[in-house]
Scaffold this motif. Structure first.
Motif, mmCIF file in Angstrom:
data_model
loop_
_atom_site.group_PDB
_atom_site.id
_atom_site.type_symbol
_atom_site.label_atom_id
_atom_site.label_comp_id
_atom_site.label_asym_id
_atom_site.label_seq_id
_atom_site.Cartn_x
_atom_site.Cartn_y
_atom_site.Cartn_z
ATOM 1 N N GLY A 6 0.818 -1.214 0.000
ATOM 2 C CA GLY A 6 0.000 0.000 0.000
ATOM 3 C C GLY A 6 0.846 1.256 0.000
ATOM 4 N N GLY A 7 1.904 1.249 0.820
ATOM 5 C CA GLY A 7 2.777 2.426 0.865
ATOM 6 C C GLY A 7 3.504 2.657 -0.442
ATOM 7 N N ARG A 67 1.867 6.664 -6.971
ATOM 8 C CA ARG A 67 0.795 7.569 -7.394
ATOM 9 C C ARG A 67 1.207 9.027 -7.203
ATOM 10 N N ALA A 94 1.056 4.011 -3.052
ATOM 11 C CA ALA A 94 0.745 5.419 -2.782
ATOM 12 C C ALA A 94 1.894 6.322 -3.224
ATOM 13 N N GLN A 114 -6.454 -3.046 -0.865
ATOM 14 C CA GLN A 114 -7.290 -2.751 0.302
ATOM 15 C C GLN A 114 -8.365 -3.820 0.492
ATOM 16 N N THR A 138 -1.894 6.055 -13.715
ATOM 17 C CA THR A 138 -2.557 6.457 -12.464
ATOM 18 C C THR A 138 -3.825 5.652 -12.224
ATOM 19 N N ILE A 187 -4.416 -0.194 -5.802
ATOM 20 C CA ILE A 187 -4.610 0.217 -4.403
ATOM 21 C C ILE A 187 -5.933 -0.310 -3.871
ATOM 22 N N GLN A 212 -4.472 3.185 -9.086
ATOM 23 C CA GLN A 212 -5.651 3.304 -8.230
ATOM 24 C C GLN A 212 -6.383 1.972 -8.122
#
Length: 332
Positions: free
Chosen positions: A139-140, A146, A143, A180, A169, A176, A173
């Motif tokens: 996740g990091g 992005r 991010a 999640q 992008t 990501i 997304q």
């Protein structure tokens, strides 16, 4: 071969010797066969016990056998004594073998349950570890990528490059959101808020995916549960809703949660097509069977009631006042 003419003498022999078989006259001057049988039972002996009599009636003989006496023989038929003794010894041997097999089976089942408990804890710990890695590392990193793409977009006027940045992008997304979703399925953070909040979160996701409504009722707004029980209840609801999506989509769904009388009860029911009697016996029917094994790890049990064309009800019941030390283990 020893002979006892009094109850005290019989007690002494039983205490000091091991016998292959006991032959007892139904009625003696000082005691009777049922007195002797009571002594044998009190001592916990498993010696074959044969009743001999010339006066006992059929009803009394049947009653004696029902109380556990091995066999009965009328004194007018003593020529059959050898056969009766051999039969009693064979039956005792079969009984001893069955009891041994039952003990071994009980030990085996206990070990399987303990292994299932260990396996469930290991799985939950691994789920939590993977969820943390997804959140912290993947996740990091996504991010950060992005943010870099956003910087490039702000500092470039090339339209072709802008198109590639927009596509990248969008893919970032999507990645990501997927990470999640995987993280939440592994071990949602909402579990830290308790069972009710976790079930409400599951229900919300279920309703959004299926456009169905779930009737959720509870006996209390606050339930403090040990981590293993919380996870067991949560996974039961999660697996049940997953099965409803697969097999009973569009049916009415009801979830009831109660912790009254020091017992946690979670019932998930639907009005779908129901389960056939052989559904749980399928070789690859691991979902519901897994829930049954998971329930055992917290000293609970899972009941599955289903009728074809009527629907299915899954009920988890867990006593909350047990002092089982395994329950105190903290699950992730």
């Amino acid at each position: 071969m020893d002979r006892a003419d009094t109850l005290e003498a019989f007690k002494t022999l039983i205490d000091t010797c091991e016998y292959d078989v006991i032959l007892a006259d139904y009625r003696l001057p000082g005691f009777n066969a049922m007195d002797a049988w009571a002594v044998v039972q009190g001592e916990g002996k498993v010696t074959p016990f044969i009743l001999l009599s010339g006066t006992i009636g059929e009803a009394a003989a049947v009653d004696a056998v029902q109380r556990g006496i091995s066999d009965y023989l009328h004194k007018d038929n003593l020529q059959s004594l050898d056969r009766v003794i051999r039969r009693a010894l064979e039956m005792q041997s079969i009984k001893a073998a069955k009891e041994k097999a039952d003990r071994e089976l009980a030990v085996s089942e206990r070990r399987i349950t303990e292994f299932a408990h260990h396996l469930q804890l290991a799985i939950e710990k691994e789920r939590a570890a993977i969820a943390r890695e997804i959140h912290d590392d993947i996740g990091g990193s996504l991010a950060a990528v992005r943010l870099d793409l956003a910087w490039l977009s702000r500092h470039s006027q090339d339209q072709g490059l802008q198109n590639h940045i927009a596509t990248a992008t969008e893919m970032i997304q999507h990645a990501i959101e997927a990470s999640q979703r995987i993280m939440l399925n592994m071990r949602p953070a909402i579990l830290d808020q308790g069972l009710l909040a976790s079930v409400q979160w599951l229900v919300q996701g279920f309703e959004e995916r299926t456009n169905s409504r779930v009737q959720l009722t509870t006996s209390s707004d606050a339930m403090r549960l040990d981590a293993p029980i919380l996870l067991t209840a949560y996974r039961t609801v999660q697996e049940s809703l997953t099965n409803i999506v697969k097999h009973a989509d569009g049916s009415a769904v009801r979830i009831e949660i109660s912790n009254q009388g020091d017992v946690l009860t979670v019932e998930i029911s639907d009005t779908g097509p129901g389960l056939a009697d052989t559904a749980l016996q399928k070789e690859k029917s691991f979902g519901l069977r897994g829930l049954q094994e998971r329930a055992k790890t917290v000293n609970g049990w899972l009941d599955i009631s289903s009728s074809v064309g009527v629907g299915t009800s899954i009920t988890l019941t867990v006593p909350l006042n047990t002092s089982d030390t395994e329950r105190q283990e903290s699950a992730p």
